[in-house]
Design a protein around this motif. Sequence first.
Motif, PDB file in Angstrom:
ATOM      1  N   VAL A  37     -10.047 -21.764   9.404  1.00 34.88           N
ATOM      2  CA  VAL A  37     -10.872 -21.974   8.213  1.00 34.88           C
ATOM      3  C   VAL A  37     -11.023 -20.639   7.507  1.00 34.88           C
ATOM      4  CG1 VAL A  37     -13.176 -22.592   7.395  1.00 34.88           C
ATOM      5  CG2 VAL A  37     -12.080 -23.938   9.185  1.00 34.88           C
ATOM      6  N   ASN A  57     -23.635 -28.665   9.048  1.00 37.29           N
ATOM      7  CA  ASN A  57     -23.369 -27.456   9.828  1.00 37.29           C
ATOM      8  C   ASN A  57     -23.110 -27.748  11.304  1.00 37.29           C
ATOM      9  OD1 ASN A  57     -23.453 -25.861   7.587  1.00 37.29           O
ATOM     10  ND2 ASN A  57     -25.616 -25.326   7.804  1.00 37.29           N
ATOM     11  N   PRO A  95     -17.628 -21.158  16.029  1.00 40.03           N
ATOM     12  CA  PRO A  95     -16.253 -20.663  15.861  1.00 40.03           C
ATOM     13  C   PRO A  95     -16.182 -19.140  15.939  1.00 40.03           C
ATOM     14  CG  PRO A  95     -17.146 -21.499  13.774  1.00 40.03           C
ATOM     15  CD  PRO A  95     -18.144 -21.830  14.835  1.00 40.03           C
ATOM     16  N   VAL A 126     -12.952 -25.730  14.065  1.00 42.62           N
ATOM     17  CA  VAL A 126     -13.585 -26.377  15.231  1.00 42.62           C
ATOM     18  C   VAL A 126     -13.978 -27.836  14.962  1.00 42.62           C
ATOM     19  CG1 VAL A 126     -14.382 -24.281  16.426  1.00 42.62           C
ATOM     20  CG2 VAL A 126     -15.796 -25.268  14.616  1.00 42.62           C
TER      21      VAL A 126
HETATM   22  N1  LIG Z   1     -14.922 -23.293  11.599  1.00 44.50           N
HETATM   23  C1  LIG Z   1     -14.939 -24.473  11.000  1.00 44.50           C
HETATM   24  N2  LIG Z   1     -14.309 -25.542  11.549  1.00 44.50           N
HETATM   25  C2  LIG Z   1     -14.313 -26.746  10.945  1.00 44.50           C
HETATM   26  N3  LIG Z   1     -14.915 -26.982   9.758  1.00 44.50           N
HETATM   27  C3  LIG Z   1     -15.562 -25.960   9.167  1.00 44.50           C
HETATM   28  C4  LIG Z   1     -15.607 -24.663   9.753  1.00 44.50           C
HETATM   29  N4  LIG Z   1     -16.293 -23.834   8.939  1.00 44.50           N
HETATM   30  C5  LIG Z   1     -16.666 -24.587   7.892  1.00 44.50           C
HETATM   31  N5  LIG Z   1     -16.235 -25.857   8.011  1.00 44.50           N
HETATM   32  C6  LIG Z   1     -16.438 -26.955   7.038  1.00 44.50           C
HETATM   33  O1  LIG Z   1     -16.680 -26.386   5.764  1.00 44.50           O
HETATM   34  C7  LIG Z   1     -17.991 -26.695   5.303  1.00 44.50           C
HETATM   35  C8  LIG Z   1     -18.608 -25.486   4.611  1.00 44.50           C
HETATM   36  O2  LIG Z   1     -18.620 -24.363   5.486  1.00 44.50           O
HETATM   37  P1  LIG Z   1     -19.964 -23.586   5.917  1.00 44.50           P
HETATM   38  O3  LIG Z   1     -19.588 -22.528   6.899  1.00 44.50           O
HETATM   39  O4  LIG Z   1     -20.987 -24.579   6.352  1.00 44.50           O
HETATM   40  O5  LIG Z   1     -20.379 -22.860   4.574  1.00 44.50           O
HETATM   41  P2  LIG Z   1     -21.534 -23.099   3.500  1.00 44.50           P
HETATM   42  O6  LIG Z   1     -22.386 -24.270   3.898  1.00 44.50           O
HETATM   43  O7  LIG Z   1     -22.266 -21.816   3.477  1.00 44.50           O
HETATM   44  O8  LIG Z   1     -20.743 -23.357   2.259  1.00 44.50           O
HETATM   45  C9  LIG Z   1     -18.751 -27.172   6.529  1.00 44.50           C
HETATM   46  O9  LIG Z   1     -19.759 -28.101   6.191  1.00 44.50           O
HETATM   47  C10 LIG Z   1     -17.659 -27.778   7.387  1.00 44.50           C
HETATM   48  O10 LIG Z   1     -17.412 -29.122   7.006  1.00 44.50           O
END
Ligand SMILES: Nc1ncnc2c1ncn2[C@@H]1O[C@H](COP(=O)(O)OP(=O)(O)O)[C@@H](O)[C@H]1O
Length: 326
Positions: free
Chosen positions: A97, A188, A127, A144
């Motif tokens: 990601v 999250n 992650p 993840v």
């Molecule tokens: N490491 C990861 N593995 C799988 N999906 C992820 C991962 N990081 C983010 N996502 C997906 O991307 C979305 C946005 O990422 P996030 O880290 O929550 O950032 P923000 O909410 O600050 O924009 C998450 O709700 C999830 O669906």
Amino acid sequence: MVLLLAWHESLQGRARAWTRATMQTALRLVAVLPLVCWMWRRIWQELEAREGDIDFLGRSIPFLREEEMRSLDGGSFLGSGGNDSARLLQWGGAPVVRKEFHHDGELLFMMREARLMLELCGTAGVPRPLALGFQPLTVIQEFVGEPYDKFLMQCSVQGVLRSLDQLCRRLGEVHAQGVVHNDLKVDNITVSGSVHRPVLHVIDLGWACCTGRVAGNFSLETGEEDDFPREGLGAECHWMAPEVRERRSVFASGDVFSLGFMLQQIADSCIQPWLAVPLWRLGKRCAREEPSCRPCLPKVTRALAALRRGLLWHQLQEPFLLMVRQ
Ligand SMILES: Nc1ncnc2c1ncn2[C@@H]1O[C@H](COP(=O)(O)OP(=O)(O)O)[C@@H](O)[C@H]1O
Ligand SMILES: [Mg+2]
């Protein structure tokens, strides 16, 4: 001091006025000296902390150059918060990601999030960061799994309750490391593995901080004024504990609040009353305003286990019915 005053009294005319002015200036300097020292200490602490983050991250993961970052363009869109967006792509043959921050001013937040992810070292399925880019500000991290809500839609009632039990344990693992997540919500959480053998992951440590600190407040950690992007943090961030929004110290109970909010959301969208009602009540108890009135995580786990025991076998095997399914 007495001798100085006596000497001053013995002076005449311009010499006396000049000495008086000098003594007043000296006194003022002595008065502001502690303030200057305090400010200097804060600036020094801040510089040390920033350097510490960069050193720590630089020792552990690669920093990518601009052209290396460009080769990571594309991929499929996963989600976007106010300050960043996440994409799924392939890197070194594995799915990763790429979380990209929209403004250069978010450097400190990105480094802090990456550092926490590194320090947690996979705890609670968080992650691991794999690389950092500075132009644009980017964290490359392990992929993840799929979003939690997508998983819930495929579950039986038993599966939902088991996943909530696992989530409590995952949160407990984060807390055992002295960290509070502060932004727990369905978005999250991700799930890897299969529907029958799910592995939950807590993601997005953008708001996480050490237990007992103020969320997103650098002043307590590094001595700098709080410049965390708090816009939108008010009535609309209902899932965050009041102490997060009101800049008070946070503890594990803050995440119990968010967990309670999430239980109520799940209950609200569930059309099986024998599940929705007890789940909603448990959520309400967790999401009490006063942190000391919220149950601790083991107590929530026990309540979930009691709920499961109270249901009939065929109820547990039923598919979990959400409003959106109808
Ligand atoms: N490491 C990861 N593995 C799988 N999906 C992820 C991962 N990081 C983010 N996502 C997906 O991307 C979305 C946005 O990422 P996030 O880290 O929550 O950032 P923000 O909410 O600050 O924009 C998450 O709700 C999830 O669906
Ligand atoms: Mg998020």
